[in-house]
Write a protein that holds these residues in place. Structure first.
Motif, mmCIF file in Angstrom:
data_model
loop_
_atom_site.group_PDB
_atom_site.id
_atom_site.type_symbol
_atom_site.label_atom_id
_atom_site.label_comp_id
_atom_site.label_asym_id
_atom_site.label_seq_id
_atom_site.Cartn_x
_atom_site.Cartn_y
_atom_site.Cartn_z
ATOM 1 N N GLY A 118 -63.541 -54.674 33.522
ATOM 2 C CA GLY A 118 -62.396 -53.422 33.949
ATOM 3 C C GLY A 118 -61.311 -53.612 35.003
ATOM 4 N N LEU A 119 -60.997 -55.025 34.747
ATOM 5 C CA LEU A 119 -60.462 -55.122 35.927
ATOM 6 C C LEU A 119 -58.412 -54.591 35.000
ATOM 7 C CD1 LEU A 119 -60.780 -57.813 37.823
ATOM 8 C CD2 LEU A 119 -60.394 -55.220 38.504
ATOM 9 N N PRO A 120 -57.518 -54.446 36.112
ATOM 10 C CA PRO A 120 -55.490 -54.027 34.473
ATOM 11 C C PRO A 120 -55.327 -55.572 34.891
ATOM 12 C CG PRO A 120 -55.774 -53.642 37.793
ATOM 13 C CD PRO A 120 -56.969 -53.880 37.180
ATOM 14 N N THR A 121 -55.228 -55.937 33.978
ATOM 15 C CA THR A 121 -54.346 -57.342 33.533
ATOM 16 C C THR A 121 -52.941 -56.887 33.052
ATOM 17 O OG1 THR A 121 -54.410 -57.082 30.887
ATOM 18 C CG2 THR A 121 -56.535 -57.759 33.037
ATOM 19 N N SER A 122 -52.334 -55.678 32.939
ATOM 20 C CA SER A 122 -50.865 -55.983 32.310
ATOM 21 C C SER A 122 -50.621 -54.737 31.860
ATOM 22 C CB SER A 122 -50.775 -57.188 31.209
ATOM 23 O OG SER A 122 -51.510 -56.656 29.767
ATOM 24 N N TRP A 123 -49.049 -54.419 32.282
ATOM 25 C CA TRP A 123 -48.008 -53.506 31.648
ATOM 26 C C TRP A 123 -47.923 -53.647 30.422
ATOM 27 C CZ3 TRP A 123 -48.831 -48.853 33.983
ATOM 28 C CH2 TRP A 123 -49.482 -49.206 35.599
#
Length: 209
Positions: A118-123
């Motif tokens: 549930g963590l953001p990794t990349s745009w």
């Protein structure tokens, strides 16, 4: 970065961290607020929320979805797509038009990948065929990033904090968003926007450093 922009970015980062802490204290992190409560109700390709989350003021929108496992990066769960309304680009000539005559009148800004924790990794940015949108020049989108507000998007479904989080994330990572949009335009100058061999056109690691 000009000093005023740096101060705005720092404030957005502080607000993003504070909102993340508040959400954690409530016992529901970002993705938990988007997906169905029952795990077996979650469906690949479905847009969450249904009909997308649209801010009633800015008309910007977001949705979250996931591809089948074989089409995801290792460890990826799914990703958000964020759009500005076409009406925000009056007088700007699109680089490419949608294929469908009844296509939704939106302009893709960026996608944000999340891992299985549930963590953001990349745009990321995507080729036109992925979203069938009105592709606007990078500089026109960058000029409108400060007006990309999602604070009330999804409020009817109780997801307004997701929109607020995305608004702050976009502002906190404005330099990276601008960079991937410019890289996208450079790629589009060399490839066919309908070429399915090209999906992700640019990417940057999600970082608040």
């Amino acid at each position: 970065m000009p000093q005023a922009d740096a101060i705005t970015t720092d404030r957005s980062r502080a607000a993003l961290l504070a909102l993340s802490a508040d959400m954690a204290a409530e016992g529901a992190m970002l993705i938990q607020r988007v997906l169905p409560a029952a795990p077996d109700a979650y469906r690949q390709w479905e847009h969450y929320p249904e009909g997308d989350a649209i801010d009633p003021d800015s008309r910007a929108r977001w949705f979250y979805h996931a591809h089948p496992p074989e089409q995801r990066a290792e460890g990826e769960h799914g990703h958000f797509h964020v759009f500005l309304p076409l009406s925000a680009f009056d007088g700007v000539e699109p680089l490419f038009l949608p294929k469908k005559e009844d296509a939704v009148k939106v302009v893709h800004v960026a996608g944000l990948n999340f891992d299985c924790d549930g963590l953001p990794t990349s745009w990321m940015t995507v080729n036109q065929w992925v979203t069938d949108e009105y592709v606007m020049p990078a500089e026109a989108i960058i000029d409108r990033l400060d007006h990309l507000v999602l604070d009330r998007a999804g409020e009817k479904a109780g997801m307004e904090k997701v929109g607020q989080w995305l608004t702050l994330a976009l502002r906190s990572c404005r330099i990276d968003i601008a960079a991937i949009l410019r890289e996208r335009d450079a790629r589009l100058a060399a490839i066919d926007p309908r070429d399915t061999d090209h999906e992700i056109l640019s990417a940057r690691r999600f970082s608040l450093d």
